[in-house]
Design a protein around this motif. Sequence first.
Motif, mmCIF file in Angstrom:
data_model
loop_
_atom_site.group_PDB
_atom_site.id
_atom_site.type_symbol
_atom_site.label_atom_id
_atom_site.label_comp_id
_atom_site.label_asym_id
_atom_site.label_seq_id
_atom_site.Cartn_x
_atom_site.Cartn_y
_atom_site.Cartn_z
ATOM 1 N N SER A 85 0.836 -1.205 0.000
ATOM 2 C CA SER A 85 0.000 0.000 0.000
ATOM 3 C C SER A 85 0.868 1.251 0.000
ATOM 4 O O SER A 85 2.040 1.221 0.371
ATOM 5 C CB SER A 85 -0.917 0.013 1.226
ATOM 6 N N TRP A 124 0.200 7.403 1.806
ATOM 7 C CA TRP A 124 0.419 8.849 1.776
ATOM 8 C C TRP A 124 0.430 9.401 0.358
ATOM 9 O O TRP A 124 0.748 10.568 0.149
ATOM 10 C CB TRP A 124 1.720 9.192 2.500
ATOM 11 N N TRP A 184 5.518 5.001 8.020
ATOM 12 C CA TRP A 184 5.480 4.173 6.803
ATOM 13 C C TRP A 184 6.750 4.394 6.007
ATOM 14 O O TRP A 184 7.224 5.527 5.860
ATOM 15 C CB TRP A 184 4.265 4.554 5.962
ATOM 16 N N MET A 206 8.767 2.892 2.327
ATOM 17 C CA MET A 206 8.720 2.062 1.130
ATOM 18 C C MET A 206 10.062 2.152 0.418
ATOM 19 O O MET A 206 10.558 3.249 0.141
ATOM 20 C CB MET A 206 7.611 2.544 0.185
ATOM 21 N N GLU A 235 8.049 -2.874 2.375
ATOM 22 C CA GLU A 235 7.216 -1.903 3.087
ATOM 23 C C GLU A 235 7.349 -2.194 4.575
ATOM 24 O O GLU A 235 7.202 -3.343 5.007
ATOM 25 C CB GLU A 235 5.758 -2.018 2.653
ATOM 26 N N ARG A 236 7.595 -1.153 5.373
ATOM 27 C CA ARG A 236 7.830 -1.379 6.792
ATOM 28 C C ARG A 236 7.447 -0.157 7.610
ATOM 29 O O ARG A 236 7.138 0.912 7.062
ATOM 30 C CB ARG A 236 9.296 -1.738 7.039
ATOM 31 N N ASP A 237 7.472 -0.332 8.933
ATOM 32 C CA ASP A 237 7.280 0.758 9.885
ATOM 33 C C ASP A 237 8.671 1.226 10.310
ATOM 34 O O ASP A 237 9.395 0.481 10.982
ATOM 35 C CB ASP A 237 6.484 0.263 11.089
ATOM 36 N N TYR A 289 6.407 -5.232 6.891
ATOM 37 C CA TYR A 289 5.098 -5.740 6.486
ATOM 38 C C TYR A 289 5.186 -6.549 5.193
ATOM 39 O O TYR A 289 4.492 -7.544 5.028
ATOM 40 C CB TYR A 289 4.113 -4.577 6.298
#
Length: 243
Positions: A112, A115, A145, A147, A160-162, A169
């Motif tokens: 995803s 933003w 977020w 990317m 994709e990660r925090d 993720y």
Amino acid sequence: MEPWFAEATAVDALEAAICFTVSDKFYFGPDRPSDPGDLAKLVVPLVPPDISRVVPSLVRVSEAWGHEDALVNYYRQIIELAREHNKNFNSIRHYFWMRAFLWNSDAEVSVSFPWYDSLSEIEGLFGKLEGVDSGLVTNDVDQGWAMEIHAEQGALFIRERDPDSDETYVNVRVPRHELVRELNRLRHQAKSIVSYLTQALGADVWTTYVRVEPSFGFTVSSELPPAPVAPPKRAWWRFGKGL
């Protein structure tokens, strides 16, 4: 090569969607309500676009292709309600947001871009996927977020990660050529539909972040150019189960 490439899960393909967001209600209360309950009480229902869609809150450009007038009617009611309730564009801009997704339902992968609200942001990223065939494509971080996408040896590595907790993720490797070809098709459809909406409603509020109050002016259907004709469906195309 990045160290996380070795941990990437190989998937044979990713499906893609560029979408217009859809709401079932219009909020006409204050932008900063003193009572949180007003967000549920000070609303009127919206008639959704008469377009068959997989996800009720999203209209994919592939679903809208050939049904642009249904989107025009949906957005027109929002503009009319904003005028009725003296709401400026900043108060209603979220009704015109766009979204992009990549996914593979069988592999339970969903990428995803929370933003990216405008077509130019989506177009900028997907254009880079075509333009960079080796090396870093993007490394974007915004409010919890992150990317990162690299092109390497005919594949795209997508993570994709925090960034705050460093929780990952998504970490996948996918063939680049087929995904880029599909994204190019969707980019063309998205730009054509936005052009049609702009002519019909008198302002472009989808392509970039709008900083000046737009002057909407409705055009009657008979004055518009013909809507794009939907291309024949290809046998290999299928919609994902989760989107």
